[in-house]
Design an enzyme around this catalytic site. Structure first.
Site, PDB file in Angstrom:
ATOM      1  N   GLU A 165       0.879  -1.177   0.000  1.00  0.00           N
ATOM      2  CA  GLU A 165       0.000   0.000   0.000  1.00  0.00           C
ATOM      3  C   GLU A 165       0.912   1.222   0.000  1.00  0.00           C
ATOM      4  OE1 GLU A 165      -3.317   0.155  -0.128  1.00  0.00           O
ATOM      5  OE2 GLU A 165      -3.721  -1.988  -0.036  1.00  0.00           O
ATOM      6  N   CYS A 220      -2.295   9.415   2.168  1.00  0.00           N
ATOM      7  CA  CYS A 220      -1.798   8.817   0.914  1.00  0.00           C
ATOM      8  C   CYS A 220      -2.693   9.142  -0.262  1.00  0.00           C
ATOM      9  CB  CYS A 220      -1.672   7.307   1.075  1.00  0.00           C
ATOM     10  SG  CYS A 220      -3.198   6.536   1.609  1.00  0.00           S
TER      11      CYS A 220
HETATM   12  P1  NAD Z   1       7.589   5.498   7.458  1.00  0.00           P
HETATM   13  O1  NAD Z   1       8.858   6.253   7.393  1.00  0.00           O
HETATM   14  O2  NAD Z   1       6.826   5.450   8.706  1.00  0.00           O
HETATM   15  O3  NAD Z   1       7.898   4.032   6.973  1.00  0.00           O
HETATM   16  C1  NAD Z   1       6.919   3.026   6.964  1.00  0.00           C
HETATM   17  C2  NAD Z   1       7.521   1.786   7.550  1.00  0.00           C
HETATM   18  O4  NAD Z   1       8.646   1.358   6.775  1.00  0.00           O
HETATM   19  C3  NAD Z   1       7.989   1.961   8.982  1.00  0.00           C
HETATM   20  O5  NAD Z   1       7.462   0.935   9.781  1.00  0.00           O
HETATM   21  C4  NAD Z   1       9.505   1.902   8.878  1.00  0.00           C
HETATM   22  O6  NAD Z   1      10.105   1.292   9.992  1.00  0.00           O
HETATM   23  C5  NAD Z   1       9.748   1.087   7.640  1.00  0.00           C
HETATM   24  N1  NAD Z   1      10.986   1.447   6.943  1.00  0.00           N
HETATM   25  C6  NAD Z   1      11.406   2.705   6.647  1.00  0.00           C
HETATM   26  N2  NAD Z   1      12.591   2.663   5.990  1.00  0.00           N
HETATM   27  C7  NAD Z   1      12.916   1.352   5.891  1.00  0.00           C
HETATM   28  C8  NAD Z   1      14.029   0.639   5.303  1.00  0.00           C
HETATM   29  N3  NAD Z   1      15.028   1.287   4.699  1.00  0.00           N
HETATM   30  N4  NAD Z   1      14.026  -0.693   5.389  1.00  0.00           N
HETATM   31  C9  NAD Z   1      13.014  -1.359   5.988  1.00  0.00           C
HETATM   32  N5  NAD Z   1      11.962  -0.752   6.559  1.00  0.00           N
HETATM   33  C10 NAD Z   1      11.895   0.584   6.499  1.00  0.00           C
HETATM   34  O7  NAD Z   1       6.553   5.996   6.409  1.00  0.00           O
HETATM   35  P2  NAD Z   1       6.731   6.805   5.120  1.00  0.00           P
HETATM   36  O8  NAD Z   1       7.441   5.942   4.156  1.00  0.00           O
HETATM   37  O9  NAD Z   1       7.219   8.164   5.390  1.00  0.00           O
HETATM   38  O10 NAD Z   1       5.152   6.877   4.746  1.00  0.00           O
HETATM   39  C11 NAD Z   1       4.659   7.802   3.903  1.00  0.00           C
HETATM   40  C12 NAD Z   1       4.300   7.138   2.600  1.00  0.00           C
HETATM   41  O11 NAD Z   1       3.303   6.151   2.850  1.00  0.00           O
HETATM   42  C13 NAD Z   1       3.695   8.089   1.590  1.00  0.00           C
HETATM   43  O12 NAD Z   1       4.230   7.800   0.320  1.00  0.00           O
HETATM   44  C14 NAD Z   1       2.209   7.728   1.601  1.00  0.00           C
HETATM   45  O13 NAD Z   1       1.539   8.005   0.421  1.00  0.00           O
HETATM   46  C15 NAD Z   1       2.279   6.264   1.891  1.00  0.00           C
HETATM   47  N6  NAD Z   1       1.029   5.791   2.481  1.00  0.00           N
HETATM   48  C16 NAD Z   1       0.292   4.898   1.777  1.00  0.00           C
HETATM   49  C17 NAD Z   1      -0.936   4.463   2.285  1.00  0.00           C
HETATM   50  C18 NAD Z   1      -1.797   3.519   1.525  1.00  0.00           C
HETATM   51  O14 NAD Z   1      -2.743   2.990   2.110  1.00  0.00           O
HETATM   52  N7  NAD Z   1      -1.540   3.256   0.250  1.00  0.00           N
HETATM   53  C19 NAD Z   1      -1.365   4.927   3.527  1.00  0.00           C
HETATM   54  C20 NAD Z   1      -0.565   5.820   4.222  1.00  0.00           C
HETATM   55  C21 NAD Z   1       0.633   6.254   3.688  1.00  0.00           C
END
Ligand code: NAD
Length: 455
Positions: free
Chosen positions: A210, A244
């Site tokens: 997602e 998102c």
């Molecule tokens: P985040 O930084 O919280 O990361 C999400 C998860 O990934 C965390 O649990 C983190 O520990 C893990 N993570 C981060 N870097 C990592 C790595 N290098 N290796 C392994 N695990 C890792 O969240 P974010 O990425 O800043 O989230 C924002 C993004 O999420 C936006 O692009 C948004 O559109 C998307 N999003 C999508 C949905 C959906 O339902 N499609 C919902 C909410 C947010």
């Protein structure tokens, strides 16, 4: 054995014991989850709204009530969902039982993110429980107090040998991804989504990703601009655009842009007052690094509405940027904040080409009451979801799958689709071992003769 290895081993033993499979167990866990949210509602609201810096109203309506509805919906439908699906029987199987049996995958990993820190963990978890799995939840380290609260609450309500919370950052997530899971649902950025899929491929673990991306809005000249503006700005400014499926940019003609900008100024004043910073209805950016990333997008931009910000409280005013060119920095990556660029196009076809020249978006919003225009987008664009004449509301429609396509993700969930996501549909044929059944398929046995082919 490390803590992470221990968690996965315990979950696997629990799953193998068969404890999660009966209807009664699944129902009991769903009820317990609802009880957990109900009994700790105020604390959850407090912690989420403090950590995510958003109005309590938004936490209640767009996070906790959604989770509660999802649980109730699963409880109401669980018996039906668990039934094998009877399918059409081809002639050679006419005497047999033919059906699709939903079997749980086993031990699933659910990785959440910070923008809706409880909903994006618990909503997928509802599907995992309903489908009869054990689950390990990994909350986002960006909202650690929420993760800690979930870690404290969950074992008090749910079976602690089947459901786990592992808190931590990249090292912990990396360690989790090294384990063998039977299914992974990841919510977060596209770049980390690729890391998750690479890790999952080691064990050929199926994944739902997602992810995010730039969600476009097309605002047609014949649309009711007043109403459309309300719906676009609501989707953009809930949680300060940190959703998102928030509208990322608007595509419209210059004429429409002028009306939209005028209407937007009125709406923003009406909703948040003359000084948005003082409004209790407007959230803040999650942290200073995201704030810095966002404010850098404003450098050199033509600001039509808003544009002010303050670093100390991670505030950015609702902002609309015009005269945007496709290669401007604001058009390169998902904005994920309260900045809305307007890109001028000549017409609907021009907008469709603009969208199709880019990665497939998570959602696409089209504002037009003309069926011809609606159909043009439906038939000639590709996106995870399409919503006509509104923004974000499709998230609450649990009779359709919610998910992305291409760089915005793969797989989907919500409602019955959550149950299906966490179930393997085992195609099953049950034959009778008797002579009567042999009549239909006897021609398969050697010695092969011409007459065997004529059957
Ligand atoms: P985040 O930084 O919280 O990361 C999400 C998860 O990934 C965390 O649990 C983190 O520990 C893990 N993570 C981060 N870097 C990592 C790595 N290098 N290796 C392994 N695990 C890792 O969240 P974010 O990425 O800043 O989230 C924002 C993004 O999420 C936006 O692009 C948004 O559109 C998307 N999003 C999508 C949905 C959906 O339902 N499609 C919902 C909410 C947010």
């Amino acid at each position: 054995m490390s803590k992470v290895e221990d968690v996965v081993a315990t979950a696997r033993n629990s799953f193998r014991s068969g404890i999660t499979k009966p209807y009664e167990f699944r129902m009991h866990q769903l009820k317990a989850l609802l009880q957990m949210v109900d009994e700790n509602f105020n604390e959850l609201v407090e912690v989420i709204s403090n950590t995510a810096k958003k109005p309590k109203f938004e936490v209640i309506l767009y996070e906790l009530e959604i989770v509660k509805n999802d649980i109730r919906h699963a409880m109401h439908n669980l018996k039906e969902w668990m039934k094998p699906t009877k399918v059409e029987k081809p002639l050679p199987f006419i005497l047999d039982e033919v059906f699709i049996y939903p079997e749980p995958y086993g031990v699933v990993l659910i990785v959440g993110t910070w923008n809706y820190p409880v909903m994006l963990l618990l909503s997928p978890m509802i599907g995992a429980i309903a489908a009869g799995n054990c689950a390990v939840l990994k909350p986002s380290e960006v909202s650690p107090t929420v993760g800690n609260l979930i870690e404290k609450l969950l074992p008090k309500y749910l079976d602690p040998a089947c459901f786990f919370v592992v808190n931590g950052g990249i090292p912990e997530t990396t360690q989790l991804l090294e384990q063998r899971f039977d299914y992974i649902l990841y919510t977060g950025s596209t770049s980390v989504g690729k890391i998750v899929q690479r890790a999952a491929s080691k064990y050929l673990t199926p994944v739902t990703l997602e992810l995010g991306g730039k969600t476009p809005v097309y605002l047609d000249q014949n649309a009711d601009i007043k109403l459309a503006t309300s719906r676009i700005l609501w989707g953009k400014f809930v949680n300060t655009g940190q959703s998102c499926i928030a509208p990322d940019y608007v595509l419209c003609t210059k004429d429409v842009e002028i009306k939209f900008v005028e209407e937007a100024k009125n709406k923003i004043r009406q909703w948040f007052g003359h000084d948005v910073k003082e409004s209790s209805n407007f959230a803040r950016i999650i942290n200073s690094s995201h704030h810095k990333r966002l404010t850098s997008l404003l450098k050199g931009a033509n600001i039509a509405v808003g544009g002010s910000f303050s670093t100390e409280d991670c505030f950015i005013e609702p902002t609309i940027v015009t005269d945007v060119k496709p290669d401007d920095s604001v058009m390169q990556e998902e904005i994920f904040g309260p900045i809305l660029p307007v890109v001028n196009v000549k017409n609907a076809l021009d907008a469709i080409n603009f969208i199709n020249d880019r990665e497939k978006p998570l959602s696409l919003y089209v504002f037009s009451n003309e069926k011809r225009i609606q159909d043009l987008f439906l038939e000639n664009t590709s996106s995870g979801n399409l919503l006509v004449n509104d923004t974000m509301m499709h998230f609450a429609c649990d009779s359709i799958p919610f998910g992305g396509i291409g760089h915005s993700g793969m797989g989907a969930y919500h409602g019955k689709f959550s149950f299906d996501t966490f179930s393997h549909g085992k195609g099953t044929v049950i034959k009778k071992l008797n002579k009567f059944g042999e009549l239909i398929t006897a021609a398969r046995y050697p010695p092969y003769t011409e007459s065997n082919l004529n059957i």
